[in-house]
Design a protein around this motif. Structure first.
Motif, mmCIF file in Angstrom:
data_model
loop_
_atom_site.group_PDB
_atom_site.id
_atom_site.type_symbol
_atom_site.label_atom_id
_atom_site.label_comp_id
_atom_site.label_asym_id
_atom_site.label_seq_id
_atom_site.Cartn_x
_atom_site.Cartn_y
_atom_site.Cartn_z
ATOM 1 N N LEU A 79 0.941 -1.399 -0.107
ATOM 2 C CA LEU A 79 0.004 0.220 -0.061
ATOM 3 C C LEU A 79 0.720 1.465 0.048
ATOM 4 O O LEU A 79 2.106 1.513 0.825
ATOM 5 N N SER A 80 0.564 2.323 -0.779
ATOM 6 C CA SER A 80 1.210 3.440 -0.829
ATOM 7 C C SER A 80 0.533 4.642 -0.917
ATOM 8 O O SER A 80 -0.634 4.585 -1.509
ATOM 9 N N VAL A 81 0.614 5.585 -0.104
ATOM 10 C CA VAL A 81 -0.152 6.913 -0.016
ATOM 11 C C VAL A 81 0.816 8.025 -0.332
ATOM 12 O O VAL A 81 1.702 8.146 0.334
ATOM 13 N N ARG A 82 0.115 8.866 -1.401
ATOM 14 C CA ARG A 82 0.880 9.940 -1.983
ATOM 15 C C ARG A 82 0.001 11.342 -1.935
ATOM 16 O O ARG A 82 -1.004 11.235 -2.156
ATOM 17 N N SER A 83 0.638 12.557 -1.640
ATOM 18 C CA SER A 83 0.221 13.661 -1.878
ATOM 19 C C SER A 83 1.289 14.673 -2.182
ATOM 20 O O SER A 83 2.325 14.709 -1.474
ATOM 21 N N ARG B 205 3.197 0.642 2.839
ATOM 22 C CA ARG B 205 3.157 -0.168 4.203
ATOM 23 C C ARG B 205 2.966 -1.463 3.439
ATOM 24 O O ARG B 205 2.103 -1.938 2.534
ATOM 25 N N GLN B 206 3.497 -2.532 3.727
ATOM 26 C CA GLN B 206 3.449 -3.937 3.467
ATOM 27 C C GLN B 206 2.602 -4.829 4.135
ATOM 28 O O GLN B 206 2.833 -4.763 5.460
ATOM 29 N N LEU B 207 1.633 -5.405 3.618
ATOM 30 C CA LEU B 207 0.688 -6.259 4.328
ATOM 31 C C LEU B 207 0.733 -7.466 3.869
ATOM 32 O O LEU B 207 0.915 -7.781 2.726
ATOM 33 N N ASP C 75 -7.939 -1.239 11.224
ATOM 34 C CA ASP C 75 -7.929 -0.003 10.987
ATOM 35 C C ASP C 75 -6.221 0.626 10.326
ATOM 36 O O ASP C 75 -5.374 0.112 11.305
ATOM 37 N N LEU C 76 -6.206 1.232 9.450
ATOM 38 C CA LEU C 76 -4.713 1.570 8.979
ATOM 39 C C LEU C 76 -4.811 2.979 8.844
ATOM 40 O O LEU C 76 -5.877 3.783 8.249
#
Length: 201
Positions: free
Chosen positions: A155-159, A167-169, A178-179
Motif C-alpha cells: 500500500l502506498s499513499v502520496r500527496s 506499508r507492506q501487508l 484500521d490503517l
C-alpha cells in the motif's frame, strides 16, 4: 424559402438520429434475454470467462441486480473474492429487477463465506485528498473497507508536497483492521548558495 428548407433539413436530421438511437435501443432490448440465457448456460457449463463476458454485455444493455448477481457469481467461481463481494453487495442493494428475499439471503451467505478469505482494512489518510495505490493500482476506499485477497500487498499513499508512505501487508484472511496514514510535509527547499569566484586580477 431557404429558411424553410434549412428548417426541414434540420428537423429531418434530428428525426433520423432519434430514430436510429431508438432502433439501436430496441435491438439491445431484444438481445438482452438471449444474452442472459447464453450467460447462464455458459456458467452452468463451467465456462466462467465466457459467462462473465455475456453477463457484462447484458449488464451494459440493462443493468440490474440480476446481472450484478451473475457477475458476482462468476467472480466467485474464478476465486476473485474481493471483486465478487463488491458485485454481490451491489446486487443486494440494487432496486432494478431486485433480488428476491431468497436470492438476497443466498448472496449474503456467500459474502460471509468469502470474507474469511479476505482482509478488510478501514483506511484513513491525511491530508484529505491523498491518493492510495495497492500493488501499483489506484484504490478508492471512500466510505467502504479495502478488501484484499490472501497474500502480500504493498500500500502506498502520496500527496503533492508530502513525503510518501508505504506499508507492506501480509493478508491471511478474516482480519479486520484500521490503517492510518499521516503524511509528513516535505521540508522546505534550501536555496543553493553559490560562492563568489575569486578575482584573479
Amino acid at each position: 424559402m431557404l429558411r424553410l428548407i434549412s428548417y426541414l433539413f434540420g428537423f429531418g436530421c434530428v428525426w433520423f438520429v432519434a430514430a436510429l438511437s431508438h432502433a439501436q435501443q430496441m435491438q439491445e432490448t431484444a438481445e438482452y434475454p438471449t444474452t442472459l440465457v447464453d450467460a447462464i448456460q455458459e456458467y452452468h457449463a463451467g465456462k466462467y470467462l465466457e459467462a462473465g463476458a455475456l453477463f457484462q454485455r447484458a449488464h451494459e444493455n440493462q443493468p440490474s441486480a440480476r446481472t450484478l448477481r451473475g457477475l458476482g457469481l462468476v467472480e466467485y467461481q474464478l476465486k476473485h473474492h474481493a471483486r465478487a463481494v463488491q458485485m454481490l453487495t451491489a446486487a443486494i442493494n440494487d432496486t432494478r429487477k431486485a433480488l428476491t428475499p431468497e436470492l438476497k439471503l443466498e448472496a449474503e451467505a456467500l459474502i460471509r463465506k468469502m470474507l474469511a478469505y479476505l482482509g478488510q482494512y478501514r483506511i484513513a489518510v491525511s491530508p484529505a485528498g491523498a491518493t492510495l495505490t495497492v500493488d501499483g493500482s489506484p484504490a478508492d476506499v471512500s466510505g467502504q473497507p479495502l478488501l484484499l485477497e490472501v497474500g502480500e500487498h504493498l500500500l502506498s499513499v502520496r500527496s503533492p508536497g508530502y513525503q510518501p508512505q508505504e506499508r507492506q501487508l501480509n493478508v491471511r484472511g478474516g482480519e479486520t483492521e484500521d490503517l492510518h496514514f499521516d503524511l509528513v510535509q516535505e521540508p522546505p527547499a534550501v536555496p543553493e548558495v553559490i560562492a563568489p569566484v575569486p578575482s584573479l586580477l
